[in-house]
Motif scaffolding. Structure first.
Motif, PDB file in Angstrom:
ATOM      1  N   GLN A   1     -12.489  45.971 -35.128  1.00  0.00           N
ATOM      2  CA  GLN A   1     -13.276  46.946 -35.888  1.00  0.00           C
ATOM      3  C   GLN A   1     -13.680  48.134 -35.030  1.00  0.00           C
ATOM      4  N   LEU A   2     -13.874  47.897 -33.747  1.00  0.00           N
ATOM      5  CA  LEU A   2     -14.269  48.989 -32.850  1.00  0.00           C
ATOM      6  C   LEU A   2     -13.113  49.937 -32.543  1.00  0.00           C
ATOM      7  N   TYR A   3     -11.888  49.389 -32.437  1.00  0.00           N
ATOM      8  CA  TYR A   3     -10.811  50.210 -31.873  1.00  0.00           C
ATOM      9  C   TYR A   3      -9.539  50.289 -32.714  1.00  0.00           C
ATOM     10  N   PHE A   4      -9.418  49.509 -33.786  1.00  0.00           N
ATOM     11  CA  PHE A   4      -8.185  49.579 -34.582  1.00  0.00           C
ATOM     12  C   PHE A   4      -8.010  50.988 -35.134  1.00  0.00           C
ATOM     13  N   ASN A   5      -6.812  51.539 -35.002  1.00  0.00           N
ATOM     14  CA  ASN A   5      -6.503  52.858 -35.568  1.00  0.00           C
ATOM     15  C   ASN A   5      -5.028  52.913 -35.913  1.00  0.00           C
ATOM     16  N   LYS A   6      -4.749  53.354 -37.129  1.00  0.00           N
ATOM     17  CA  LYS A   6      -3.365  53.359 -37.619  1.00  0.00           C
ATOM     18  C   LYS A   6      -3.308  54.046 -38.968  1.00  0.00           C
ATOM     19  N   THR A   7      -2.122  54.512 -39.335  1.00  0.00           N
ATOM     20  CA  THR A   7      -1.887  55.066 -40.664  1.00  0.00           C
ATOM     21  C   THR A   7      -1.100  54.059 -41.498  1.00  0.00           C
ATOM     22  N   ASN A   8      -1.629  53.730 -42.683  1.00  0.00           N
ATOM     23  CA  ASN A   8      -0.984  52.783 -43.592  1.00  0.00           C
ATOM     24  C   ASN A   8      -0.715  53.456 -44.931  1.00  0.00           C
ATOM     25  N   THR A   9       0.326  52.986 -45.615  1.00  0.00           N
ATOM     26  CA  THR A   9       0.587  53.431 -46.980  1.00  0.00           C
ATOM     27  C   THR A   9      -0.215  52.546 -47.937  1.00  0.00           C
ATOM     28  N   ILE A  10      -1.170  53.153 -48.637  1.00  0.00           N
ATOM     29  CA  ILE A  10      -2.008  52.409 -49.576  1.00  0.00           C
ATOM     30  C   ILE A  10      -1.931  53.093 -50.932  1.00  0.00           C
ATOM     31  N   PHE A  11      -1.613  52.333 -51.963  1.00  0.00           N
ATOM     32  CA  PHE A  11      -1.490  52.895 -53.303  1.00  0.00           C
ATOM     33  C   PHE A  11      -2.875  52.977 -53.943  1.00  0.00           C
ATOM     34  N   ASP A  12      -3.191  54.150 -54.499  1.00  0.00           N
ATOM     35  CA  ASP A  12      -4.501  54.312 -55.124  1.00  0.00           C
ATOM     36  C   ASP A  12      -4.495  53.705 -56.530  1.00  0.00           C
ATOM     37  N   GLN A  13      -5.621  53.869 -57.243  1.00  0.00           N
ATOM     38  CA  GLN A  13      -5.780  53.200 -58.532  1.00  0.00           C
ATOM     39  C   GLN A  13      -4.864  53.752 -59.617  1.00  0.00           C
ATOM     40  N   ASP A  14      -4.274  54.935 -59.376  1.00  0.00           N
ATOM     41  CA  ASP A  14      -3.332  55.507 -60.337  1.00  0.00           C
ATOM     42  C   ASP A  14      -1.888  55.223 -59.938  1.00  0.00           C
ATOM     43  N   GLY A  15      -1.705  54.357 -58.939  1.00  0.00           N
ATOM     44  CA  GLY A  15      -0.362  54.008 -58.503  1.00  0.00           C
ATOM     45  C   GLY A  15       0.275  55.050 -57.614  1.00  0.00           C
ATOM     46  N   VAL A  16      -0.515  55.998 -57.117  1.00  0.00           N
ATOM     47  CA  VAL A  16       0.012  57.061 -56.254  1.00  0.00           C
ATOM     48  C   VAL A  16      -0.144  56.635 -54.797  1.00  0.00           C
ATOM     49  N   PRO A  17       0.939  56.623 -54.030  1.00  0.00           N
ATOM     50  CA  PRO A  17       0.832  56.205 -52.624  1.00  0.00           C
ATOM     51  C   PRO A  17       0.110  57.261 -51.791  1.00  0.00           C
ATOM     52  N   GLN A  18      -0.773  56.786 -50.923  1.00  0.00           N
ATOM     53  CA  GLN A  18      -1.510  57.660 -50.023  1.00  0.00           C
ATOM     54  C   GLN A  18      -1.314  57.174 -48.587  1.00  0.00           C
ATOM     55  N   GLU A  19      -1.159  58.128 -47.682  1.00  0.00           N
ATOM     56  CA  GLU A  19      -1.090  57.782 -46.263  1.00  0.00           C
ATOM     57  C   GLU A  19      -2.519  57.816 -45.720  1.00  0.00           C
ATOM     58  N   VAL A  20      -3.076  56.635 -45.491  1.00  0.00           N
ATOM     59  CA  VAL A  20      -4.483  56.512 -45.117  1.00  0.00           C
ATOM     60  C   VAL A  20      -4.579  56.132 -43.647  1.00  0.00           C
ATOM     61  N   GLY A  21      -5.210  56.989 -42.868  1.00  0.00           N
ATOM     62  CA  GLY A  21      -5.423  56.717 -41.459  1.00  0.00           C
ATOM     63  C   GLY A  21      -6.748  56.005 -41.233  1.00  0.00           C
ATOM     64  N   THR A  22      -6.709  54.909 -40.477  1.00  0.00           N
ATOM     65  CA  THR A  22      -7.940  54.244 -40.054  1.00  0.00           C
ATOM     66  C   THR A  22      -8.303  54.795 -38.680  1.00  0.00           C
ATOM     67  N   PHE A  23      -9.495  55.368 -38.568  1.00  0.00           N
ATOM     68  CA  PHE A  23      -9.929  56.005 -37.326  1.00  0.00           C
ATOM     69  C   PHE A  23     -11.114  55.238 -36.750  1.00  0.00           C
ATOM     70  N   SER A  24     -11.167  55.124 -35.440  1.00  0.00           N
ATOM     71  CA  SER A  24     -12.274  54.430 -34.789  1.00  0.00           C
ATOM     72  C   SER A  24     -13.538  55.278 -34.873  1.00  0.00           C
ATOM     73  N   ASN A  25     -14.671  54.646 -34.685  1.00  0.00           N
ATOM     74  CA  ASN A  25     -15.954  55.343 -34.844  1.00  0.00           C
ATOM     75  C   ASN A  25     -16.277  56.288 -33.702  1.00  0.00           C
ATOM     76  N   ASP A  26     -15.523  56.219 -32.614  1.00  0.00           N
ATOM     77  CA  ASP A  26     -15.717  57.191 -31.539  1.00  0.00           C
ATOM     78  C   ASP A  26     -14.703  58.336 -31.626  1.00  0.00           C
ATOM     79  N   SER A  27     -14.000  58.441 -32.769  1.00  0.00           N
ATOM     80  CA  SER A  27     -13.010  59.496 -32.953  1.00  0.00           C
ATOM     81  C   SER A  27     -13.681  60.791 -33.391  1.00  0.00           C
ATOM     82  N   ARG A  28     -12.951  61.879 -33.286  1.00  0.00           N
ATOM     83  CA  ARG A  28     -13.472  63.191 -33.691  1.00  0.00           C
ATOM     84  C   ARG A  28     -13.693  63.238 -35.197  1.00  0.00           C
ATOM     85  N   VAL A  29     -12.816  62.601 -35.974  1.00  0.00           N
ATOM     86  CA  VAL A  29     -12.974  62.609 -37.425  1.00  0.00           C
ATOM     87  C   VAL A  29     -14.285  61.934 -37.818  1.00  0.00           C
TER      88      VAL A  29
END
Length: 922
Positions: free
Chosen positions: A672-700
């Motif tokens: 939870q502290l350091y995992f970071n990656k981009t995954n393809t996750i389909f939203d509720q309308d079936g549209v694929p989204q590229e969702v990045g998981t960013f750590s809490n010490d990231s700029r984002v």
């Protein structure tokens, strides 16, 4: 420290003396039917010295005249006998599970389930493995322990291969797993897709072969003050076999025979095969042993999807098919108006109006508008396909793997000094699939996959563990020094896929990288039992040092990059990716599971040091009090101090009242502290989204005001009632509980950048992501519940017995108080993104809040019959679109099996899992 330990070890070993009046006691242990009982534990009371009965129920033990021997075995009532000679034959009476002696929840030896101040379940795996229809630990617990819940997941990346599991409806990382009382490491996998347990990393119970397990103890109460982080909901302790001179083979196989099999068309699928072998050897002259287990299993994947009903082909796809059949390079087609018009004329089902519109088009833009029409039905006929050919694999993933475990015990003398060790390795390969990439989608590069493709995730899951220690007595103190090492790794290979932005240059198989988690724990535990203080007193104290490492390994370049329209890797939001015929941008990275990039790669360590004190006092024969306190300090977020107080009062010899109150904590995992990656996750309308998981010490995270993670803290209280009637072999427990968790860590919703070239937009582009998610201490929760267990044994004459158990669990978890969002998020109106509706459902409604179980085991001579009905309450589908939420109704699953003892060494069992063919609502 090394010198101190060396001196202490010399004193420790040299301080033991042999009893002066030792004799060799021999005998046998039988049940009330005069059948010999193997595996009975025989302990000299108030010592660590003992042995177990062999396969024929015989034992031999060096002891002294006048010693008190304690005979205990799962499923039988404990019995004590004083040694008066060299021969001692014992008959044990079949008991109920609540009379079983447990080692969990108390550091005083010999505490039974029903006399424990906290609720404990005991699942006798050794005795029941021959009749249970489930063959892995998760599913055995799911159907046997009332408060345990686990289910196979699908379309969820690595979570397809490691089932999220929970206790009392809490998070998968809020239950601590022990093996032989030693902390078990977590899985490297953290769940970030759409499943229960999203945002958490649990323990991979299926890495432990069932054939290696003697029994499983489940403590249904907070125990962080006793065992440390993660034990907010409870503790699962797996006891390994120590049997010797007993070779056992188990071959189990089955499949689904159902009208709902094979994507609901009927037939047989989902074949499961498990083969295991277990054997133990005696070691030394003092009752030592080493027990080995080997295990191999295979399960076939299956689908349960109805025929796909959506759009598959558009008119441009029809033109592509005609061009491809003619040998035209269709990678050049989307910019060639003349070729498009030429091959459109060859599509014989295009209407005259459509043909005229295509012929009259003056630009590619005109053709985009004209050809963006659904021609699925006509094109399926032209290509000789059915809609079901485009189904995704909505069902169990495929898996095959092997495991090897060893458990060693080597007493060094007659006074209890013992070297012990256990170790395990496992390797499993999984195969799962994602959403079908259809020909009409920009994710499908049709020059490679003209009919679309079903991308696959292949995982290699490896696990290693090694524990070694020494225990014995120094004066009147029992000392246990041990070291526990464990490592779990997940590596991903994506097959039958492509990086759409690479066009023709894309490979179809990708090394996507992976991650690993390592944990090493060193423990020193000291205890002493007093018989002359009150009724008795047990003191324990100790220390623990734990080192952890979480690492991410990058995949190959093609698995994570996105290319622009001139073939350059995209690093800025201003760069434009390559597009499909309709002008939609083609995503980068391997479809279904984009790989880890070098920017994701890391290796992070942390350590913690802890000290605890534990006291258990029988003030009178009726009143017991237990107190534990623990201090723990982590290198990455600070320290925590917790306590537990448990009480038990005997109203009479058969009726108890018990209560416990405790505080607890769970340190944020390194995942939870350091995992970071981009995954393809389909939203509720079936549209694929590229969702990045960013750590809490990231700029984002800084731009959104998301703070650093801190520990979850808990307060809990439980009140229970236990009763037994030995005359009719009946026992009953009832426990109610309340758990409050503050600063609970959740996986947030998906934040989008403004889309106008801001710093956040650029960071997302560099991560090949369009949205961002985080782990955050976002909410407080409350869990309330009730557990009860009723067991009974009934005897029909001298050779028949019926064992019955009725148990239930009712639990409810809900968020309380305000969502703990930052001022930046509140001002932007994004609080509902920080903790969205689907996260609430995963927390509160995605697992059954009610579970009931009624089971019977009937034994008659060489026959046994097992019947179980398990009731699972309703669950809700997790979605942020309230209008699309579905509530799935309760179901009852019935298992039935018949077994016959062919010989003393062979049993044959045939049975049905889910006898009435019950399936979830469509």
């Amino acid at each position: 420290m090394k010198k101190v330990f060396f001196i202490a070890l010399i004193i420790f070993i040299s301080s033991f003396e042999l009893f002066s009046q030792q004799i060799n006691v021999k005998g046998k242990v039988t049940d009330e039917l005069n059948k010999l009982i193997p595996g009975v534990s025989i302990l000299i009371k108030e010592s660590n010295r003992g042995t177990i009965t062999d396969l024929q129920g015989h034992f031999s033990l060096n002891a002294s005249v006048g010693d008190l021997l304690v005979f205990s075995c799962v499923g039988f009532e404990t019995k004590e006998m004083i040694i008066s000679g060299e021969v001692l034959n014992i008959q044990l009476k079949s008991g109920v599970s609540l009379n079983e002696v447990v080692v969990l929840g108390s550091r005083k030896a010999g505490r039974t389930v029903i006399d424990s101040p906290v609720p404990i379940d005991v699942i006798d795996i050794k005795q029941m493995s021959g009749v249970l229809p489930q063959v892995n630990v998760n599913q055995i617990l799911n159907f046997s322990a009332p408060s345990f819940s686990a289910n196979n997941q699908n379309i969820s990346d690595g979570t397809d291969h490691v089932d999220p599991a929970s206790l009392r409806g809490m998070g998968t990382d809020q239950v601590l797993v022990l093996i032989n009382g030693k902390r078990r490491h977590n899985s490297a996998l953290i769940n970030v897709n759409g499943t229960f347990g999203r945002g958490s990393a649990g323990t991979d119970l299926n890495a432990i072969p069932v054939a290696a397990i003697d029994r499983i103890e489940v403590l249904r109460d907070g125990a962080a003050a006793q065992y440390g982080s993660d034990a907010i909901a409870g503790v699962i302790n797996i006891i390994l076999k120590k049997s010797i001179n007993e070779l056992s083979f188990v071959l189990s196989s089955g499949a689904n025979f159902s009208k709902y099999a094979n994507d609901r068309t009927g037939g047989m699928d989902g074949e499961v095969i498990n083969f295991s072998a277990n054997y133990g050897l005696p070691l030394g002259k003092n009752g030592g042993s080493i027990n080995f287990t080997g295990d191999f299993d295979y399960r076939q994947g299956f689908g349960r999807m109805k025929e796909f009903e959506g759009a598959i082909f558009n008119a441009y796809n029809a033109i592509e098919k005609m061009a491809n059949a003619d040998g035209f390079d269709i990678s050049l087609l989307q910019e060639d108006m003349d070729a498009i018009k030429n091959y459109a004329a060859a599509v014989n089902y295009f209407s005259s109006n459509l043909q005229t519109s295509i012929a009259d088009a003056s630009s590619i833009a005109d053709l985009q508008n004209i050809l963006n029409v659904d021609v699925t039905d006509q094109e399926l006929l032209a290509r000789n396909f059915n809609r079901s050919d485009f189904n995704m694999r909505m069902g169990q993933s495929a898996m095959r793997g092997g495991r090897f475990f060893a458990n060693l015990s080597l007493p060094l003398d007659y006074n209890g000094t013992e070297l012990y060790s256990f170790a395990g390795i496992s390797s499993r390969m999984g195969n799962a699939a994602g959403f079908y990439r259809l020909p009409n989608q920009n994710r499908t590069y049709t020059p490679i996959y003209i009919n679309g493709f079903l991308p696959e995730i292949n995982t290699l899951i490896q696990d290693q563990s090694l524990v070694f220690g020494i225990k014995g007595k120094i004066s009147d103190w029992t000392v246990d020094f041990s070291n526990t090492y464990g490592k779990n790794s997940f590596m991903f290979e994506v097959a039958n896929s492509s990086n759409a932005s690479m066009l023709n240059a894309s490979p179809t198989t990708f090394n996507a990288g992976g991650f690993s988690f390592m944990q090493n724990t060193t423990n020193l535990d000291v205890s002493r039992y007093y018989t002359n203080i009150f009724e008795d007193l047990n003191l324990a104290f100790g220390a623990e040092y734990r080192l952890e490492n979480f690492a991410i390994v990058a995949g190959e370049n093609a698995s994570y990059v996105q290319y622009d329209d001139i073939g350059q890797i995209i690093t800025f939001a201003t760069q434009q990716p390559s597009v499909d015929f309709f002008g939609q941008p083609r995503p980068g990275g391997s479809q279904v599971y984009p790989g880890f990039s070098p920017e994701n790669e890391l290796s992070k360590y942390r350590n913690s040091i802890a000290a605890y004190f534990d006291m258990e006092v029988d003030f009178t024969s009726s009143f017991l009090a237990s107190f534990a306190t623990r201090y723990e300090n982590y290198s990455d977020f600070g320290s925590t101090f917790n306590f537990k107080l448990a009480l038990r009062y005997k109203l009479n010899q058969n009726v108890n009242i018990r209560a416990a109150v405790n505080t607890g904590f769970r340190a944020p995992s390194l995942h939870q502290l350091y995992f970071n990656k981009t995954n393809t996750i389909f939203d509720q309308d079936g549209v694929p989204q590229e969702v990045g998981t960013f750590s809490n010490d990231s700029r984002v995270a800084s731009l959104l005001g998301i703070p650093a993670l801190k520990e979850e803290t808990s307060k809990s209280v439980s009140l229970g009632f236990t009763a037994k009637d030995p005359k009719i072999h009946l026992a009953f427990t009832l426990d109610v509980y309340f758990i409050r968790v503050d600063d609970r860590i959740v996986y947030t919703g998906q934040f989008q950048g403004p889309g106008n070239g801001t710093e956040m937009d650029n960071i997302l582009s560099q991560a090949n992501a369009s949205r961002a998610s985080f782990f955050a201490n976002a909410i407080d929760t409350e869990t309330k519940g009730l557990d009860w267990v009723l067991t009974h044994n009934y005897y029909f004459g001298s050779n028949m017995k019926l064992r019955s158990e009725l148990s239930g669990s009712f639990t409810k978890t809900r968020r309380v108080g305000e969502i703990k969002a930052s001022e930046v998020i509140e001002n932007a109106g994004l609080v509902d993104v920080y903790f969205p509706e689907d996260s609430r459902i995963y927390l509160e409604e995605a697992t059954p809040s009610t579970k009931l179980k009624l089971s019977f085991v009937f034994t008659a001579n060489k026959w046994n019959v097992f019947l179980r009905n398990a009731y699972f309450g309703k669950v809700t589908e997790a979605t942020i679109n309230v209008n699309r939420q579905e509530v799935f109704s309760p179901k009852v699953v019935t298992d039935l099996s018949f077994g016959y003892q062919l010989s003393s060494a062979m049993q044959f069992t045939v049975g049905v899992n889910n006898l009435l063919d019950v399936y979830p609502d469509q």
